[in-house]
Structures are given as structure tokens and as C-alpha cells.
Design an enzyme around this catalytic site. Structure first.
Site, PDB file in Angstrom:
ATOM      1  N   CYS A 149       0.840  -1.196   0.000  1.00 55.15           N
ATOM      2  CA  CYS A 149       0.000   0.000   0.000  1.00 55.15           C
ATOM      3  C   CYS A 149       0.881   1.254   0.000  1.00 55.15           C
ATOM      4  O   CYS A 149       1.596   1.498  -0.944  1.00 55.15           O
ATOM      5  CB  CYS A 149      -0.990  -0.046   1.160  1.00 55.15           C
ATOM      6  SG  CYS A 149      -2.379   1.107   0.955  1.00 55.15           S
ATOM      7  N   GLU A 172      -2.066  -9.011   3.548  1.00 55.06           N
ATOM      8  CA  GLU A 172      -2.318  -9.471   4.919  1.00 55.06           C
ATOM      9  C   GLU A 172      -3.810  -9.537   5.245  1.00 55.06           C
ATOM     10  O   GLU A 172      -4.196 -10.168   6.225  1.00 55.06           O
ATOM     11  CB  GLU A 172      -1.577  -8.578   5.937  1.00 55.06           C
ATOM     12  CG  GLU A 172      -2.195  -7.227   6.191  1.00 55.06           C
ATOM     13  CD  GLU A 172      -1.907  -6.152   5.151  1.00 55.06           C
ATOM     14  OE1 GLU A 172      -2.281  -4.992   5.405  1.00 55.06           O
ATOM     15  OE2 GLU A 172      -1.329  -6.451   4.084  1.00 55.06           O
ATOM     16  N   HIS A 232      -3.758  -5.094   0.041  1.00 56.01           N
ATOM     17  CA  HIS A 232      -3.283  -5.582   1.340  1.00 56.01           C
ATOM     18  C   HIS A 232      -3.280  -7.106   1.361  1.00 56.01           C
ATOM     19  O   HIS A 232      -4.310  -7.723   1.637  1.00 56.01           O
ATOM     20  CB  HIS A 232      -4.173  -5.038   2.469  1.00 56.01           C
ATOM     21  CG  HIS A 232      -3.981  -3.587   2.699  1.00 56.01           C
ATOM     22  ND1 HIS A 232      -3.066  -3.109   3.600  1.00 56.01           N
ATOM     23  CD2 HIS A 232      -4.565  -2.505   2.123  1.00 56.01           C
ATOM     24  CE1 HIS A 232      -3.100  -1.784   3.588  1.00 56.01           C
ATOM     25  NE2 HIS A 232      -4.001  -1.399   2.697  1.00 56.01           N
TER      26      HIS A 232
END
Length: 165
Positions: free
Chosen positions: A43, A148, A146
């Protein structure tokens, strides 16, 4: 340490100020550009690789991948920030996407996007306009989304990156 992961949530200008205040901009540049240590930016972490950003004024980035970060402007009904799941189209499989198939979903949350030469774009997504979803140049890799927060697809991306180093 064989590789770096450079996450980021926040504003470009403040991130640049904090990196400079701690001399991390120079340390990171020596490690990544000088010593060729692989890095994965996430990001804002990816956006900082750009030459500049228009977020909150004009600010200089690390300039590791030529390009600029600009506000997302669409002529459609799509809201900004771009938040949620989106398919990506993979342009370069190795090394980030060799465990994922094309048109895989990832989770996005951003109002600005990285405009760079097509040679550095490894994937993109459609959000009223074509947005760069990931970049790569030599040992520098970045994703706008993202991983994650992207479940199995994100885990596969991390595994691909870590396996490559």
C-alpha cells in the site's frame, strides 16, 4: 536479514517526513538500491517507491521506480477511496504471483494510485479506470492491495515473495 517487507498505512508526506527524520530513507536506499536487498512494499509502502506524490501537495518519494502517485479519479459511480475486494490481472507472474492464478481477488483500501511505465507494472485492476495493483523493478516489488487482509491469495503472495529470496 535476506529481505524487507515495507508496510504502510497513512499519508505519503508524513511517511516521507518520518523516514527522513530517522535517516531511514538513506539506510533503506543503501540496502535496497546499493546492496540489492529484495523489498516488498505494501500500500503506502509501495507508493513511497515512486518519484513523487500529489497527496497533500507535491512531495518527493524514494524514486526507486519512476512514476507518480495521483488521486484516483473515475468518471463512473465508483466511490473513492477504493475499498474492498477486486480482481487483478497479472502481467508478470514471477516472483509475486507464481502461486496465484490470474484474476485473483485481493483487498484494496486507497484513494491514490501509482502511475508508472507499463514495464514496471506487474498487475493491475479495473476500478472505473485501470489502476496499478503491483509493481516490480529488479529487487523492488510493491503491491497496492493488502495481502495481509487477502486470505489465501495474500498468503500465497507472501510465500511466493519469501520463496524467491
Amino acid at each position: 536479514m535476506d529481505a524487507l517487507i515495507f508496510p504502510g498505512v497513512g499519508a505519503f508526506d508524513e511517511a516521507c517526513k518520518q523516514l527522513a527524520a530517522r535517516n531511514l530513507d538513506k539506510i533503506l536506499t543503501e540496502e535496497v538500491i546499493g546492496r540489492k536487498k529484495p523489498i516488498l512494499g505494501i500500500c503506502l509502502g509501495m507508493q513511497l517507491f515512486a518519484s513523487s506524490s500529489e497527496e497533500n501537495g507535491l512531495h518527493q518519494g524514494l524514486n526507486w521506480i519512476p512514476g507518480k502517485v495521483v488521486k484516483i479519479v473515475t468518471s463512473s459511480h465508483l466511490p473513492v477511496p477504493h475499498v474492498g475486494w477486486n480482481d487483478i490481472t497479472i502481467q508478470k507472474t514471477d516472483p509475486l504471483f507464481n502461486k496465484n492464478s490470474n484474476h485473483v481477488n485481493f483487498y484494496f483500501d486507497h484513494s491514490f494510485h501509482f502511475e508508472c511505465e507499463p514495464a514496471f507494472v506487474s498487475s493491475w485492476c479495473e476500478y472505473g479506470i485501470r489502476l496499478t495493483a503491483s509493481v516490480q523493478k529488479e529487487n523492488v516489488f510493491g503491491v497496492q492491495f493488502h495481502p495481509e487482509k487477502s486470505h489465501i491469495s495474500g498468503l500465497k503472495l507472501f510465500r511466493s515473495f519469501l520463496t524467491s529470496v
